[in-house]
Motif scaffolding. Structure first.
Motif, PDB file in Angstrom:
ATOM      1  N   SER A  56       0.844  -1.196   0.000  1.00 28.25           N
ATOM      2  CA  SER A  56       0.000   0.000   0.000  1.00 28.25           C
ATOM      3  C   SER A  56       0.876   1.241   0.000  1.00 28.25           C
ATOM      4  O   SER A  56       1.626   1.478   0.938  1.00 28.25           O
ATOM      5  N   ILE A  57       0.753   2.014  -1.080  1.00 31.58           N
ATOM      6  CA  ILE A  57       1.619   3.184  -1.283  1.00 31.58           C
ATOM      7  C   ILE A  57       0.807   4.465  -1.093  1.00 31.58           C
ATOM      8  O   ILE A  57      -0.370   4.523  -1.494  1.00 31.58           O
ATOM      9  N   ASP A  58       1.396   5.489  -0.517  1.00 27.10           N
ATOM     10  CA  ASP A  58       0.833   6.840  -0.601  1.00 27.10           C
ATOM     11  C   ASP A  58       1.973   7.837  -0.458  1.00 27.10           C
ATOM     12  O   ASP A  58       2.954   7.584   0.226  1.00 27.10           O
ATOM     13  N   PHE A  84       3.717   6.683  -6.405  1.00 30.07           N
ATOM     14  CA  PHE A  84       3.573   5.394  -7.113  1.00 30.07           C
ATOM     15  C   PHE A  84       4.115   5.456  -8.548  1.00 30.07           C
ATOM     16  O   PHE A  84       4.263   4.417  -9.195  1.00 30.07           O
ATOM     17  N   PHE A  85       4.420   6.654  -9.036  1.00 29.46           N
ATOM     18  CA  PHE A  85       5.061   6.741 -10.346  1.00 29.46           C
ATOM     19  C   PHE A  85       6.378   5.955 -10.291  1.00 29.46           C
ATOM     20  O   PHE A  85       6.904   5.554 -11.319  1.00 29.46           O
ATOM     21  N   ILE A  87       6.723   2.972  -9.099  1.00 30.83           N
ATOM     22  CA  ILE A  87       6.317   1.595  -8.748  1.00 30.83           C
ATOM     23  C   ILE A  87       7.392   0.544  -9.071  1.00 30.83           C
ATOM     24  O   ILE A  87       7.589  -0.396  -8.311  1.00 30.83           O
ATOM     25  N   LYS A  88       8.102   0.738 -10.166  1.00 28.30           N
ATOM     26  CA  LYS A  88       9.109  -0.277 -10.536  1.00 28.30           C
ATOM     27  C   LYS A  88      10.210  -0.349  -9.476  1.00 28.30           C
ATOM     28  O   LYS A  88      10.612  -1.431  -9.067  1.00 28.30           O
ATOM     29  N   ASP A  89      10.691   0.835  -9.037  1.00 29.56           N
ATOM     30  CA  ASP A  89      11.742   0.863  -8.009  1.00 29.56           C
ATOM     31  C   ASP A  89      11.210   0.349  -6.674  1.00 29.56           C
ATOM     32  O   ASP A  89      11.921  -0.332  -5.930  1.00 29.56           O
ATOM     33  N   ILE A  90       9.962   0.706  -6.368  1.00 28.66           N
ATOM     34  CA  ILE A  90       9.375   0.287  -5.084  1.00 28.66           C
ATOM     35  C   ILE A  90       9.340  -1.236  -5.016  1.00 28.66           C
ATOM     36  O   ILE A  90       9.747  -1.850  -4.024  1.00 28.66           O
ATOM     37  N   LEU A  91       8.884  -1.874  -6.107  1.00 31.54           N
ATOM     38  CA  LEU A  91       8.801  -3.345  -6.108  1.00 31.54           C
ATOM     39  C   LEU A  91      10.191  -3.964  -6.131  1.00 31.54           C
ATOM     40  O   LEU A  91      10.444  -4.965  -5.452  1.00 31.54           O
TER      41      LEU A  91
END
Ligand SMILES: C[S@@+](CC[C@H](N)C(=O)[O-])C[C@H]1O[C@@H](n2cnc3c(N)ncnc32)[C@H](O)[C@@H]1O
Ligand SMILES: [Zn+2]
Length: 311
Positions: A56-58, A84-85, A87-91
């Motif tokens: 869950s991102i914010d 969330f832009f 998202i690739k790095d977050i994952l």
């Protein structure tokens, strides 16, 4: 529909059941809620998981603080304070290669709108802030430093406001006398720049406030790439669902999904395909809120839910 209150943070989710159904949740799957907000959608996704995981991102630190309370002890939820832009790095940071579903419920939360101190609302006197992340250029800086031409373009493009030229002119004239500091000051300046007849068409400041909010938060810059990136993160058969709140956002999502469904990137005037790119997505029928939802929650009026499934 219930107003999800917890720890003073509330948000009335829009197209709630429709969005959850669109993800076709598998209990063991991995899901991303890109815009966790008040945690309405995240809570329902988490409830349906058994052995799965929800990220869950914010970008709003207040939303993340509230969600930290709300999901304490809920093993399957990982909270991420980020845009969330990315998202690739977050994952990648979480060591996750691909996911089963991604949801983005764009725009601002009811909490952000209704909390006067955030400066999003033209109904309450507050410092002109409007930053979801509480970082970067505020609305106050934007209205006091951008040129008249820049303001006109932002108000025209992001607010679809036909009185953009006179509003931009009035903002520049007002700030020459004294810096514009609050929401109601700005609202009065906007009102003064519009003909009386136009002031009856909803709140006169609505479109200009939307425009400045979109600019300050960079909501449309790179949304096309973000939609692609969300789709890229899916496993085959995975789904991405996006809820938009105005036609500018919706147009971008619609166009990106259409290009993923088409695959081919050859110029229109090529007689045959030479790129060889195959369709990557099945696009589901767009969903609008029911008349009942619009009546209960007027904010849902212009919402659309679009879903693409990876082939
Ligand atoms: C419409 S609300 C989402 C509400 C949520 N679905 C719920 O059920 O409570 C939008 C939320 O997304 C966040 N947000 C908007 N754009 C974002 C972005 N680019 N990255 C991360 N969060 C974002 C906002 O801070 C806000 O909390
Ligand atoms: Zn082609």
């Amino acid at each position: 529909m219930s107003d999800l209150k917890s720890g003073g943070f509330h948000h009335i989710p829009v197209l709630f059941n429709e969005a959850i159904d669109s993800l076709d949740i598998k209990p063991g799957g991995i899901y991303v809620d890109c815009t966790a907000g008040g945690g309405g959608h995240s809570g329902e996704i988490a409830k349906r998981l058994k052995g799965g995981m929800l990220i869950s991102i914010d970008r709003d630190p207040q939303a993340i603080a509230n969600l930290t309370n709300r999901f304490s002890g809920v093993e399957c939820v990982r909270l991420v304070h980020n845009n969330f832009f990315n998202i690739k790095d977050i994952l990648a940071d979480l060591g996750i290669a691909a996911v089963d579903g991604v949801l983005a419920d764009l725009g601002v939360s009811s909490h952000q709108l209704d909390e006067p101190s955030r400066g999003f609302s033209f109904h309450n006197e507050a410092p002109l802030d409007m930053r979801m992340s509480l970082e970067g250029m505020s609305a106050e800086q934007a209205v006091n430093t951008l040129s008249q031409a820049e303001l006109r373009k932002i108000i025209y493009d992001y607010g679809e406001e036909k009185f953009a030229p006179s509003i931009a002119k009035a903002i520049v004239a007002a700030r020459e006398l004294a810096p514009i500091k609050t929401t109601l000051e700005l609202s009065e300046i906007i009102k003064s720049a519009m003909p009386a007849a136009a002031r009856r068409d909803g709140h006169p400041a609505r479109r200009t406030f939307q425009a400045i909010r979109i600019y300050v938060n960079g909501e449309l810059d790179g949304l096309d790439t973000a939609v692609h990136n969300m789709f890229d993160c899916l496993k085959p058969g995975g789904r991405v669902s996006v809820i938009t709140f105005h036609s500018l956002e919706d147009r971008i999502v619609k166009r990106e999904f259409a290009s993923l469904a088409k695959g081919c990137t050859c110029p229109k005037n090529f007689p045959v395909c030479i790129c060889g790119n195959k369709p990557q997505a099945n696009v589901l029928k767009a969903v609008a809120p029911s008349a009942k939802e619009v009546e209960e929650n007027p904010r849902s009026r212009s919402a659309r839910l679009r879903t693409a499934e990876k082939i």
